[in-house]
Scaffold this motif. Structure first.
Motif, PDB file in Angstrom:
ATOM      1  N   HIS A 132       0.818  -1.212   0.000  1.00 50.55           N
ATOM      2  CA  HIS A 132       0.000   0.000   0.000  1.00 50.55           C
ATOM      3  C   HIS A 132       0.855   1.265   0.000  1.00 50.55           C
ATOM      4  CE1 HIS A 132       0.887   0.536   4.274  1.00 50.55           C
ATOM      5  NE2 HIS A 132       0.773  -0.760   4.349  1.00 50.55           N
ATOM      6  N   PRO A 167      -2.277  -4.690   2.922  1.00 48.29           N
ATOM      7  CA  PRO A 167      -3.495  -3.886   2.906  1.00 48.29           C
ATOM      8  C   PRO A 167      -4.627  -4.571   3.653  1.00 48.29           C
ATOM      9  CG  PRO A 167      -3.184  -4.955   0.793  1.00 48.29           C
ATOM     10  CD  PRO A 167      -1.947  -5.229   1.590  1.00 48.29           C
ATOM     11  N   GLN A 211     -11.505  -2.244   4.207  1.00 49.24           N
ATOM     12  CA  GLN A 211     -12.253  -1.493   5.206  1.00 49.24           C
ATOM     13  C   GLN A 211     -13.356  -2.332   5.846  1.00 49.24           C
ATOM     14  OE1 GLN A 211     -11.406   1.700   6.235  1.00 49.24           O
ATOM     15  NE2 GLN A 211      -9.620   1.283   4.955  1.00 49.24           N
ATOM     16  N   CYS A 234      -9.560   1.042  -0.770  1.00 49.49           N
ATOM     17  CA  CYS A 234      -8.826  -0.204  -0.519  1.00 49.49           C
ATOM     18  C   CYS A 234      -8.702  -1.092  -1.740  1.00 49.49           C
ATOM     19  CB  CYS A 234      -9.445  -0.982   0.638  1.00 49.49           C
ATOM     20  SG  CYS A 234     -11.011  -1.787   0.252  1.00 49.49           S
TER      21      CYS A 234
END
Length: 338
Positions: free
Chosen positions: A7, A234, A237, A309
């Motif tokens: 990320h 990552p 969410q 995301c």
């Protein structure tokens, strides 16, 4: 090694957004740990290094126009018989590199002296999967590996090298984030990296969804306090609100395996090219790699957090559900060890 740097929250990636920043070089499949949750897709093939140091150096020369720096990993990269020659070449050419290692070096003093004398070395990332032998070795699979890793972290830090620790969150350590961070700092580490487990279902090791969410919340809380921690993989969410961003596998970096084949990331079980038979330009402009970059799972198509995301880890979708391997990525080649 548990670090995929997927990320954008880490500015040290030095990614401009239009070309690769770095490449993972998996120098050898050989490893002296037996990590039950190993992220290598060739984890069952712990054979000798297939490619010589000269072959690796030739591939690095061909990749050099496309990258800024390298990550050396494996297996355990220091087990490559030409590891010293590869490092010498990087120093000679001024190619910055970082070393991802389990810290269990066959010749510790020799390797440490080599790294201390390497101006191109930026940092070490050393695996530490718990604050004690029980939690660490539940992952590493080797008695005594905790003590060896701890000694390497301390000695490398004392020698002036920048050292970070890398932890995969498991059922043995999910509630020890603060303790692990403090322990890493006591050893001289610059920062601690925590990673979700990415791989096929592993109920005997992996933390539950609730445990993983709790660990991530602990990391985020410490980061909010200004402490030097990072999330290395990552986190969608929908798992837990967090500050990680989209996966950059295939965008900011790719991985070259011990046989010279290119994968979008170090977790992905797909091959998008072969540097032994193709030019670097052809591999990096391949339709297979473009397809990988463009994909997101339909499950996430209408989610308001998709832009943040990106639907999480593509490799995780593939490793968790066989149908994704054939249906979602029809052009890429499934990984099969040589």
């Amino acid at each position: 090694m548990g670090d995929c740097a997927c990320h954008t929250s880490n500015p040290e990636l030095r990614w401009e957004g239009s070309r690769l920043a770095f490449v993972f070089l998996e120098l050898t499949p050989a490893c002296n740990n037996r990590c039950i949750g190993c992220s290598n897709v060739f984890a069952t093939q712990r054979v000798s290094a297939p490619l010589t140091g000269d072959t690796w150096i030739d591939m690095i020369r061909r990749l050099r126009p496309y990258i800024r720096w390298l990550k050396l990993t494996g297996g355990e990269p220091t087990l490559h018989p030409d590891f010293e020659a590869i490092v010498a070449f990087l120093n000679q050419e001024g190619i910055p590199f970082r070393l991802l290692t389990n810290g269990r070096w066959i010749a510790p003093a020799r390797i440490l002296d080599l790294l201390v004398a390497s101006p191109a070395l930026e940092s070490l990332l050393i695996s530490l999967h718990g604050p004690d032998a029980g939690s660490h070795e539940a992952f590493s699979g080797v008695p005594g590996s905790f003590a060896e890793a701890v000694t390497t972290i301390r000695e490398a830090s004392d020698a002036g090298l920048l050292v970070a620790t890398s932890t995969v969150i498991t059922q043995y350590n999910w509630n020890s984030v603060t303790e692990m961070w403090r322990f890493a700092m006591s050893l001289g580490a610059d920062h601690a990296v925590f990673n979700r487990y990415i791989g096929s279902p592993l109920p005997e090791l992996e933390a539950t969804g609730a445990e993983t969410a709790s660990a991530i919340q602990q990391v985020e809380a410490l980061i909010a306090e200004g402490q030097n921690l990072r999330l290395g993989t990552p986190v969608p969410q929908c798992v837990v609100p967090n500050n990680t961003q989209q996966c950059l596998g295939g965008k900011a970096f790719v991985t070259v395996d011990p046989w010279g084949r290119v994968r979008p990331c170090n977790h992905a079980p797909v091959v998008v090219g072969d540097l032994l038979s193709q030019s670097a330009a052809d591999v990096l402009s391949s339709s297979e790699l473009a397809e990988w970059r463009a994909y997101f799972t339909p499950v996430c198509a209408h989610c308001a957090a998709l832009l943040a995301c990106g639907g999480g880890c593509r490799a995780e979708w593939m490793l968790r559900d066989d149908k994704f391997q054939d249906v979602l990525f029809p052009k890429v080649h499934l990984y099969a060890p040589a």
